[in-house]
Design an enzyme around this catalytic site. Structure first.
Site, mmCIF file in Angstrom:
data_model
loop_
_atom_site.group_PDB
_atom_site.id
_atom_site.type_symbol
_atom_site.label_atom_id
_atom_site.label_comp_id
_atom_site.label_asym_id
_atom_site.label_seq_id
_atom_site.Cartn_x
_atom_site.Cartn_y
_atom_site.Cartn_z
ATOM 1 N N LYS A 15 0.810 -1.228 0.000
ATOM 2 C CA LYS A 15 0.000 0.000 0.000
ATOM 3 C C LYS A 15 0.844 1.279 0.000
ATOM 4 C CE LYS A 15 -4.384 -1.632 1.924
ATOM 5 N NZ LYS A 15 -5.453 -1.328 2.880
ATOM 6 N N ASP A 30 -10.157 3.362 1.536
ATOM 7 C CA ASP A 30 -10.435 2.803 2.868
ATOM 8 C C ASP A 30 -11.159 3.824 3.754
ATOM 9 O OD1 ASP A 30 -9.458 0.220 2.596
ATOM 10 O OD2 ASP A 30 -7.408 0.778 3.153
HETATM 11 P P1 NDP Z 1 -0.634 -2.167 11.150
HETATM 12 O O1 NDP Z 1 0.287 -3.302 11.296
HETATM 13 O O2 NDP Z 1 -0.235 -0.985 10.319
HETATM 14 O O3 NDP Z 1 -1.022 -1.598 12.621
HETATM 15 C C1 NDP Z 1 -1.336 -2.488 13.654
HETATM 16 C C2 NDP Z 1 -1.819 -1.698 14.871
HETATM 17 O O4 NDP Z 1 -2.167 -2.639 15.895
HETATM 18 C C3 NDP Z 1 -0.779 -0.755 15.475
HETATM 19 O O5 NDP Z 1 -1.397 0.371 16.024
HETATM 20 C C4 NDP Z 1 -0.171 -1.638 16.586
HETATM 21 O O6 NDP Z 1 0.419 -0.899 17.625
HETATM 22 C C5 NDP Z 1 -1.404 -2.338 17.073
HETATM 23 N N1 NDP Z 1 -1.064 -3.567 17.793
HETATM 24 C C6 NDP Z 1 -0.623 -4.743 17.258
HETATM 25 N N2 NDP Z 1 -0.398 -5.652 18.233
HETATM 26 C C7 NDP Z 1 -0.699 -5.030 19.404
HETATM 27 C C8 NDP Z 1 -0.670 -5.435 20.769
HETATM 28 N N3 NDP Z 1 -0.283 -6.674 21.147
HETATM 29 N N4 NDP Z 1 -1.067 -4.542 21.710
HETATM 30 C C9 NDP Z 1 -1.469 -3.301 21.373
HETATM 31 N N5 NDP Z 1 -1.509 -2.853 20.101
HETATM 32 C C10 NDP Z 1 -1.132 -3.704 19.132
HETATM 33 O O7 NDP Z 1 -1.994 -2.785 10.603
HETATM 34 P P2 NDP Z 1 -3.154 -2.029 9.795
HETATM 35 O O8 NDP Z 1 -3.378 -0.703 10.428
HETATM 36 O O9 NDP Z 1 -2.854 -2.065 8.343
HETATM 37 O O10 NDP Z 1 -4.394 -2.998 10.023
HETATM 38 C C11 NDP Z 1 -5.016 -3.107 11.302
HETATM 39 C C12 NDP Z 1 -6.285 -3.904 11.138
HETATM 40 O O11 NDP Z 1 -7.219 -3.151 10.376
HETATM 41 C C13 NDP Z 1 -6.101 -5.204 10.333
HETATM 42 O O12 NDP Z 1 -5.873 -6.249 11.219
HETATM 43 C C14 NDP Z 1 -7.415 -5.381 9.594
HETATM 44 O O13 NDP Z 1 -8.201 -6.327 10.260
HETATM 45 C C15 NDP Z 1 -8.067 -4.027 9.695
HETATM 46 N N6 NDP Z 1 -8.371 -3.486 8.369
HETATM 47 C C16 NDP Z 1 -9.651 -3.630 7.927
HETATM 48 C C17 NDP Z 1 -10.040 -3.122 6.717
HETATM 49 C C18 NDP Z 1 -11.449 -3.316 6.283
HETATM 50 O O14 NDP Z 1 -11.760 -3.056 5.103
HETATM 51 N N7 NDP Z 1 -12.328 -3.704 7.177
HETATM 52 C C19 NDP Z 1 -9.083 -2.408 5.832
HETATM 53 C C20 NDP Z 1 -7.748 -2.305 6.395
HETATM 54 C C21 NDP Z 1 -7.423 -2.842 7.615
HETATM 55 P P3 NDP Z 1 1.968 -0.406 17.500
HETATM 56 O O15 NDP Z 1 1.930 0.812 16.629
HETATM 57 O O16 NDP Z 1 2.375 -0.132 18.886
HETATM 58 O O17 NDP Z 1 2.738 -1.542 16.874
#
Ligand code: NDP
Length: 281
Positions: free
Chosen positions: A71, A107
């Site tokens: 992306k 999105d």
């Molecule tokens: P990223 O990897 O960019 O971000 C993940 C986020 O989750 C970060 O804020 C991260 O925090 C946090 N995180 C992960 N593990 C933990 C933990 N153990 N404790 C606390 N925080 C945690 O992923 P995306 O933003 O691209 O995607 C996130 C979700 O969004 C996806 O899983 C998907 O399901 C959903 N999504 C849905 C869409 C839809 O059309 N419905 C479209 C796009 C995404 P940190 O920054 O601290 O690592």
């Protein structure tokens, strides 16, 4: 209708790609619209992303949806970038226009549209967004663009939350992860934009005791549809909205861009996707 050699072609590119619901959704819309078109999945490593896109567009593809991990790279290869894709810092839609590549991000639109379809208008509402990755950037951009009064962001890594605030929402309150439930009594909408709750990940736990009775809980995760976050919110009598609506709604502007007509408002598209998700379990 069955596709002929004159079919319009588009697809989705990512790695992995086998789990993508986009081919099923787009093909159902193609069939319902009765158009001569095909939508195909493509796999590409990060290294091969640019040459594969270039070759596909030179072979006549109208456009591509872009999923993980490409992306951000999608912006690098574009000749033109929409305001939304630029501000979010990622594109999920590439179109081929007169030999140029145009990048857009649907999105944010998909998220806002899914709220409205569920009867929730974000304009004038205060929102708590959990997470600061790509999904959070799209959600935050969409909310402010739609007129949300204020957005607070809670994230495990505070520097990433501050980055979003700097880029998109300068007046937003930043909360530490341990403090993430503090505003549940003050905001109108809380959004899980983390990957917590996703199949195979730990669930997202909140302290719902302070939640106002009109609070709306929205999850961007859709595998599973009923996350712990949504189940706990619903158990308190709150409205919960799952992430499948966002997926469906983000696909509609792509369909229009690829094939030049609106995605048919086909009532059973959600059912089709739910069945596909259940068969993957
Ligand atoms: P990223 O990897 O960019 O971000 C993940 C986020 O989750 C970060 O804020 C991260 O925090 C946090 N995180 C992960 N593990 C933990 C933990 N153990 N404790 C606390 N925080 C945690 O992923 P995306 O933003 O691209 O995607 C996130 C979700 O969004 C996806 O899983 C998907 O399901 C959903 N999504 C849905 C869409 C839809 O059309 N419905 C479209 C796009 C995404 P940190 O920054 O601290 O690592």
């Amino acid at each position: 209708m069955r596709p002929t050699g004159a079919a319009l072609t588009a697809g989705v590119i990512g790695q992995p790609i086998a789990h993508s619901l986009s081919p099923l959704m787009m093909s159902a819309w193609i069939e319902a619209a009765g158009i001569n078109a095909v939508y195909t999945p493509y796999i590409a490593t990060p290294h091969m992303f640019a040459p594969v896109v270039s070759a596909l567009f030179r072979a006549g593809l109208k456009g591509l949806n872009v999923t993980l991990p490409h992306k951000t790279d999608a912006l690098m290869i574009a000749n033109r970038i929409s305001d939304a894709a630029d501000k979010i810092g990622a594109a999920n839609l590439l179109t081929s226009v007169d030999g140029e590549i145009h990048a857009d991000n649907t999105d944010a639109y998909g998220f806002i549209s899914s709220l409205r379809k569920a009867g929730v208008e974000p304009a004038g509402r205060s929102v708590l967004v959990l997470g600061a990755g790509g999904a959070s950037r799209a959600v935050t951009y969409g909310l402010l663009d739609a007129g949300a009064s204020d957005v607070a962001i809670a994230n495990r890594s505070l520097d990433k939350a501050r980055e979003i605030a700097r880029d998109l929402a300068p007046n937003s309150e930043i909360l530490s992860w341990d403090d993430r439930s503090r505003l549940l009594g003050e905001v109108d909408i809380v959004v899980n934009a983390t990957s917590l709750g996703l199949k195979g990940q730990i669930p997202l736990e909140m302290d719902w005791s302070q939640a106002g009775e009109n609070l709306v809980a929205v999850d961007t995760v859709y595998t599973p549809l009923e996350t712990r976050f949504l189940a706990d919110a619903r158990a308190r009598g709150l409205l919960g909205i799952d992430g499948l609506g966002m997926l469906i709604e983000q696909g509609k502007p792509s369909f229009q861009a690829f094939f030049g007509c609106a995605a048919p408002e086909q009532a059973d598209i959600r059912l089709l996707l739910v069945q596909a998700l259940e068969s993957h379990e």
